[in-house]
Every structure is written in structure tokens, then in C-alpha cells.
Scaffold this motif. Structure first.
Motif, PDB file in Angstrom:
ATOM      1  N   ILE A 272       0.826  -1.204   0.000  1.00 32.42           N
ATOM      2  CA  ILE A 272       0.000   0.000   0.000  1.00 32.42           C
ATOM      3  C   ILE A 272       0.862   1.257   0.000  1.00 32.42           C
ATOM      4  N   THR A 273       1.914   1.252   0.793  1.00 31.19           N
ATOM      5  CA  THR A 273       2.787   2.424   0.856  1.00 31.19           C
ATOM      6  C   THR A 273       3.445   2.697  -0.491  1.00 31.19           C
ATOM      7  N   LEU A 274       4.000   1.659  -1.127  1.00 35.91           N
ATOM      8  CA  LEU A 274       4.631   1.845  -2.432  1.00 35.91           C
ATOM      9  C   LEU A 274       3.616   2.288  -3.472  1.00 35.91           C
ATOM     10  N   GLY A 275       2.412   1.706  -3.435  1.00 33.03           N
ATOM     11  CA  GLY A 275       1.384   2.094  -4.382  1.00 33.03           C
ATOM     12  C   GLY A 275       0.956   3.534  -4.213  1.00 33.03           C
ATOM     13  N   VAL A 276       0.765   3.964  -2.968  1.00 31.04           N
ATOM     14  CA  VAL A 276       0.355   5.345  -2.712  1.00 31.04           C
ATOM     15  C   VAL A 276       1.434   6.320  -3.149  1.00 31.04           C
ATOM     16  N   LEU A 277       2.700   6.014  -2.837  1.00 32.89           N
ATOM     17  CA  LEU A 277       3.787   6.919  -3.222  1.00 32.89           C
ATOM     18  C   LEU A 277       3.893   7.030  -4.740  1.00 32.89           C
ATOM     19  N   GLY A 278       3.853   5.892  -5.436  1.00 32.39           N
ATOM     20  CA  GLY A 278       3.987   5.926  -6.889  1.00 32.39           C
ATOM     21  C   GLY A 278       2.816   6.609  -7.578  1.00 32.39           C
ATOM     22  N   SER A 279       1.597   6.225  -7.235  1.00 34.12           N
ATOM     23  CA  SER A 279       0.427   6.800  -7.889  1.00 34.12           C
ATOM     24  C   SER A 279       0.261   8.275  -7.548  1.00 34.12           C
ATOM     25  N   SER A 280       0.526   8.646  -6.307  1.00 33.87           N
ATOM     26  CA  SER A 280       0.371  10.050  -5.910  1.00 33.87           C
ATOM     27  C   SER A 280       1.401  10.935  -6.591  1.00 33.87           C
ATOM     28  N   LEU A 281       2.638  10.453  -6.699  1.00 33.94           N
ATOM     29  CA  LEU A 281       3.677  11.255  -7.340  1.00 33.94           C
ATOM     30  C   LEU A 281       3.376  11.464  -8.823  1.00 33.94           C
ATOM     31  N   LEU A 282       2.985  10.397  -9.507  1.00 40.55           N
ATOM     32  CA  LEU A 282       2.683  10.525 -10.937  1.00 40.55           C
ATOM     33  C   LEU A 282       1.473  11.420 -11.170  1.00 40.55           C
ATOM     34  N   ALA A 283       0.424  11.247 -10.369  1.00 41.11           N
ATOM     35  CA  ALA A 283      -0.768  12.077 -10.540  1.00 41.11           C
ATOM     36  C   ALA A 283      -0.477  13.539 -10.211  1.00 41.11           C
ATOM     37  N   ALA A 284       0.287  13.780  -9.144  1.00 36.95           N
ATOM     38  CA  ALA A 284       0.622  15.153  -8.782  1.00 36.95           C
ATOM     39  C   ALA A 284       1.478  15.817  -9.856  1.00 36.95           C
ATOM     40  N   TYR A 285       2.426  15.071 -10.412  1.00 35.91           N
ATOM     41  CA  TYR A 285       3.263  15.624 -11.480  1.00 35.91           C
ATOM     42  C   TYR A 285       2.417  15.988 -12.696  1.00 35.91           C
ATOM     43  N   ALA A 286       1.491  15.108 -13.060  1.00 40.99           N
ATOM     44  CA  ALA A 286       0.623  15.396 -14.210  1.00 40.99           C
ATOM     45  C   ALA A 286      -0.233  16.631 -13.952  1.00 40.99           C
ATOM     46  N   LEU A 287      -0.738  16.787 -12.746  1.00 42.03           N
ATOM     47  CA  LEU A 287      -1.600  17.928 -12.442  1.00 42.03           C
ATOM     48  C   LEU A 287      -0.835  19.248 -12.390  1.00 42.03           C
ATOM     49  N   VAL A 288       0.464  19.176 -12.137  1.00 41.82           N
ATOM     50  CA  VAL A 288       1.257  20.397 -12.017  1.00 41.82           C
ATOM     51  C   VAL A 288       1.981  20.737 -13.311  1.00 41.82           C
ATOM     52  N   ARG A 289       2.558  19.737 -14.000  1.00 47.54           N
ATOM     53  CA  ARG A 289       3.458  20.005 -15.114  1.00 47.54           C
ATOM     54  C   ARG A 289       2.840  19.795 -16.483  1.00 47.54           C
ATOM     55  N   LEU A 290       1.754  19.065 -16.586  1.00 48.86           N
ATOM     56  CA  LEU A 290       1.158  18.799 -17.889  1.00 48.86           C
ATOM     57  C   LEU A 290      -0.060  19.691 -18.111  1.00 48.86           C
ATOM     58  N   ARG A 291      -0.292  20.039 -19.365  1.00 44.27           N
ATOM     59  CA  ARG A 291      -1.445  20.844 -19.739  1.00 44.27           C
ATOM     60  C   ARG A 291      -2.397  19.977 -20.549  1.00 44.27           C
ATOM     61  N   PHE A 292      -3.583  19.750 -20.019  1.00 44.12           N
ATOM     62  CA  PHE A 292      -4.571  18.939 -20.719  1.00 44.12           C
ATOM     63  C   PHE A 292      -5.961  19.373 -20.271  1.00 44.12           C
ATOM     64  N   PRO A 293      -6.972  19.165 -21.119  1.00 49.28           N
ATOM     65  CA  PRO A 293      -8.329  19.574 -20.759  1.00 49.28           C
ATOM     66  C   PRO A 293      -8.837  18.806 -19.535  1.00 49.28           C
ATOM     67  N   GLY A 294      -9.494  19.519 -18.650  1.00 55.32           N
ATOM     68  CA  GLY A 294     -10.076  18.894 -17.473  1.00 55.32           C
ATOM     69  C   GLY A 294      -9.114  18.708 -16.326  1.00 55.32           C
ATOM     70  N   ARG A 295      -7.940  19.335 -16.397  1.00 56.90           N
ATOM     71  CA  ARG A 295      -6.952  19.138 -15.340  1.00 56.90           C
ATOM     72  C   ARG A 295      -7.478  19.651 -13.992  1.00 56.90           C
ATOM     73  N   GLU A 296      -8.035  20.835 -13.978  1.00 59.01           N
ATOM     74  CA  GLU A 296      -8.551  21.388 -12.726  1.00 59.01           C
ATOM     75  C   GLU A 296      -9.754  20.602 -12.223  1.00 59.01           C
ATOM     76  N   ALA A 297     -10.558  20.068 -13.169  1.00 56.49           N
ATOM     77  CA  ALA A 297     -11.706  19.254 -12.751  1.00 56.49           C
ATOM     78  C   ALA A 297     -11.231  17.971 -12.072  1.00 56.49           C
ATOM     79  N   LEU A 298     -10.143  17.373 -12.584  1.00 54.55           N
ATOM     80  CA  LEU A 298      -9.600  16.172 -11.946  1.00 54.55           C
ATOM     81  C   LEU A 298      -9.080  16.468 -10.540  1.00 54.55           C
ATOM     82  N   PHE A 299      -8.436  17.617 -10.395  1.00 55.09           N
ATOM     83  CA  PHE A 299      -7.963  17.974  -9.056  1.00 55.09           C
ATOM     84  C   PHE A 299      -9.144  18.232  -8.121  1.00 55.09           C
ATOM     85  N   GLY A 300     -10.191  18.860  -8.634  1.00 54.67           N
ATOM     86  CA  GLY A 300     -11.391  19.054  -7.827  1.00 54.67           C
ATOM     87  C   GLY A 300     -12.011  17.730  -7.408  1.00 54.67           C
TER      88      GLY A 300
END
Length: 245
Positions: free
Chosen positions: A79-107
Motif C-alpha cells: 500500500i505504501t509503495l502504491g500510494v507513493l507511486g500513484s500520488s507522485l505521478l498524478a501530482a506531477y501530471a496535475l502540475v506540469r502537464l497541460r490537458f483539458p479537465g486538469r482542474e476538474a480532476l484535481f477538484g
């Protein structure tokens, strides 16, 4: 003389710290004392057992505590490894990538963060049952491999990393994978450590979910195992005391 005066000024602080440390360790010392007592000496006054014995440890080792500990360690680590990996990738996508619906996904992540676990408990159980995962490690770990809290924490942390580092990496021709490895990971070590500790402790202390999705003793975790010990040895607190927590 100056060193003696400094020591005299610091002595009250050391005395308070020692007293506070003793208060913190007193419950552990009481458990240790109870585990070394026979049932007849359990309520004898004093911290030191009158007739020390290891009989309680022999009785508690009749339970499969090793299997319970192994299950808890494995599930908590996954669980710890899964949370760290998935959270890091999702956070990076929400901060560094530009795509439609990004703010909606964060909401949506924030909305999931506000939902109590009881709301999603039954749907998760029905999904695990439909997949045929009951009484397996998948049932214990997979539903918790992603965390909206982890996404939120790491997103807020990644936004504090100076933009100059990302610009320098892009100028050098680094892709997203290299940026993650050489820029994001070094700067995110403290945040990842805190999130990892929270995730591990949360997974280790889970009780209701493992109780519902497991059937056999071989798949149950240490929290359920300790509950069995306290129920079966309800009048023998000297046997309950040696159990790991």
C-alpha cells in the motif's frame, strides 16, 4: 566553574525531560512486567515481577503471530509503495502537464478527500467480491493503492519547486521521466517520506477492512490476531501483554 554553572542551569531541563521520558515509557514497562508474571502474580503490587517467568511468551507463541506479522508487513509495504507511486505521478501530471479537465480532476481528488471511508466501504467490498479477490492479498492491498490525500499533498509540494530547475532540465533535453528522476524526486524526498509514514501506519492499523475481506487465519493481519488473543485470553492479561501491536 563556568561549566559547572552551565550544568546547574541546565539541570532542571534535564530533570523535566527525564521525568517526561519516564512517563512515556511507563506503560511499556508495565506491559513488560505483566508479560513476565504468572497469572497468580498479575496484580501483585510493584513494577518488578515477584517470580519472573516466560510462561506467557510460550502461550502467546502458540498463535500464528509470525504469519499475522508477515501479512501486515506485506500489505502495508504494498500500500505504501502504491500510494507513493500513484500520488507522485498524478501530482506531477496535475502540475506540469497541460490537458483539458486538469482542474476538474484535481477538484475530484479534493471531493474524494472529503468523503468519509464509510461511504465507499460497501462499493469496494462488492467490487472485490465480484473480482473473486476475497481472502487474498489483492483484496487487502489493491483498494488502497491510490490516495486522494497523497495527490493533494504532493501536488501542493511540487508547486513549490522553482520553475528554473524544470527549465534547465528541458534545455538539456530531459523528458518527463528524467525530470521526475533528477528534479522531482530529490526535491520531494521529505514530502514522500512523510506520506510514506502516514500510509504505512494507516495500513498497519487497519482492522475493519481486513476483518471483512479475509476468511482464513492464514490471510489475517496482526490487528485481527491481537483481537483473537484478547478474546480468547480475556482473563490472562499476562498472555495478552507480550503480543505485538
Amino acid at each position: 566553574m563556568r561549566a559547572v554553572r552551565r550544568l546547574a542551569r541546565a539541570l532542571p531541563t534535564y530533570a523535566l525531560a527525564a521525568g517526561y521520558g519516564l512517563l512515556l515509557t511507563l506503560p511499556l514497562l508495565s506491559l513488560l512486567s505483566a508479560s513476565l508474571r504468572s497469572e497468580g502474580d498479575l496484580f501483585a503490587p510493584g513494577l518488578l515481577p515477584p517470580r519472573p517467568t516466560l510462561e506467557a511468551y510460550r502461550e502467546v507463541l502458540e498463535y500464528p503471530l509470525g504469519r499475522y506479522l508477515l501479512n501486515s508487513l506485506l500489505v502495508s509495504a504494498l500500500i505504501t509503495l502504491g500510494v507513493l507511486g500513484s500520488s507522485l505521478l498524478a501530482a506531477y501530471a496535475l502540475v506540469r502537464l497541460r490537458f483539458p479537465g486538469r482542474e476538474a480532476l484535481f477538484g475530484l481528488a479534493i471531493l474524494l478527500l472529503l468523503l468519509p471511508g464509510e461511504v465507499t466501504f460497501l462499493p469496494r467490498y462488492l467490487l472485490v467480491d465480484w473480482l473473486g479477490w476475497l481472502d487474498t492479498y489483492q483484496a487487502l492491498a489493491v483498494p488502497f493503492l491510490a490516495s486522494s490525500l497523497g495527490v493533494f499533498l504532493l501536488r501542493q509540494h511540487l508547486r513549490t519547486i522553482p520553475e528554473d530547475y524544470f527549465d534547465a532540465a528541458r534545455i538539456d533535453g530531459a523528458g518527463h521521466g528524467q525530470i521526475l528522476r533528477h528534479v522531482v524526486l530529490p526535491f520531494s524526498a521529505p514530502a514522500l517520506g512523510a506520506l510514506g509514514a502516514l500510509s504505512f501506519l494507516g495500513a498497519w492499523n487497519m482492522y475493519l477492512w481486513p476483518l471483512v475481506v479475509t476468511r482464513s487465519r492464514e490471510m489475517q493481519t496482526i490487528q485481527i490476531g491481537l483481537k483473537y488473543i484478547t478474546e480468547e485470553e480475556v482473563a490472562k492479561w499476562n498472555v495478552v501483554a507480550p503480543g505485538p501491536s
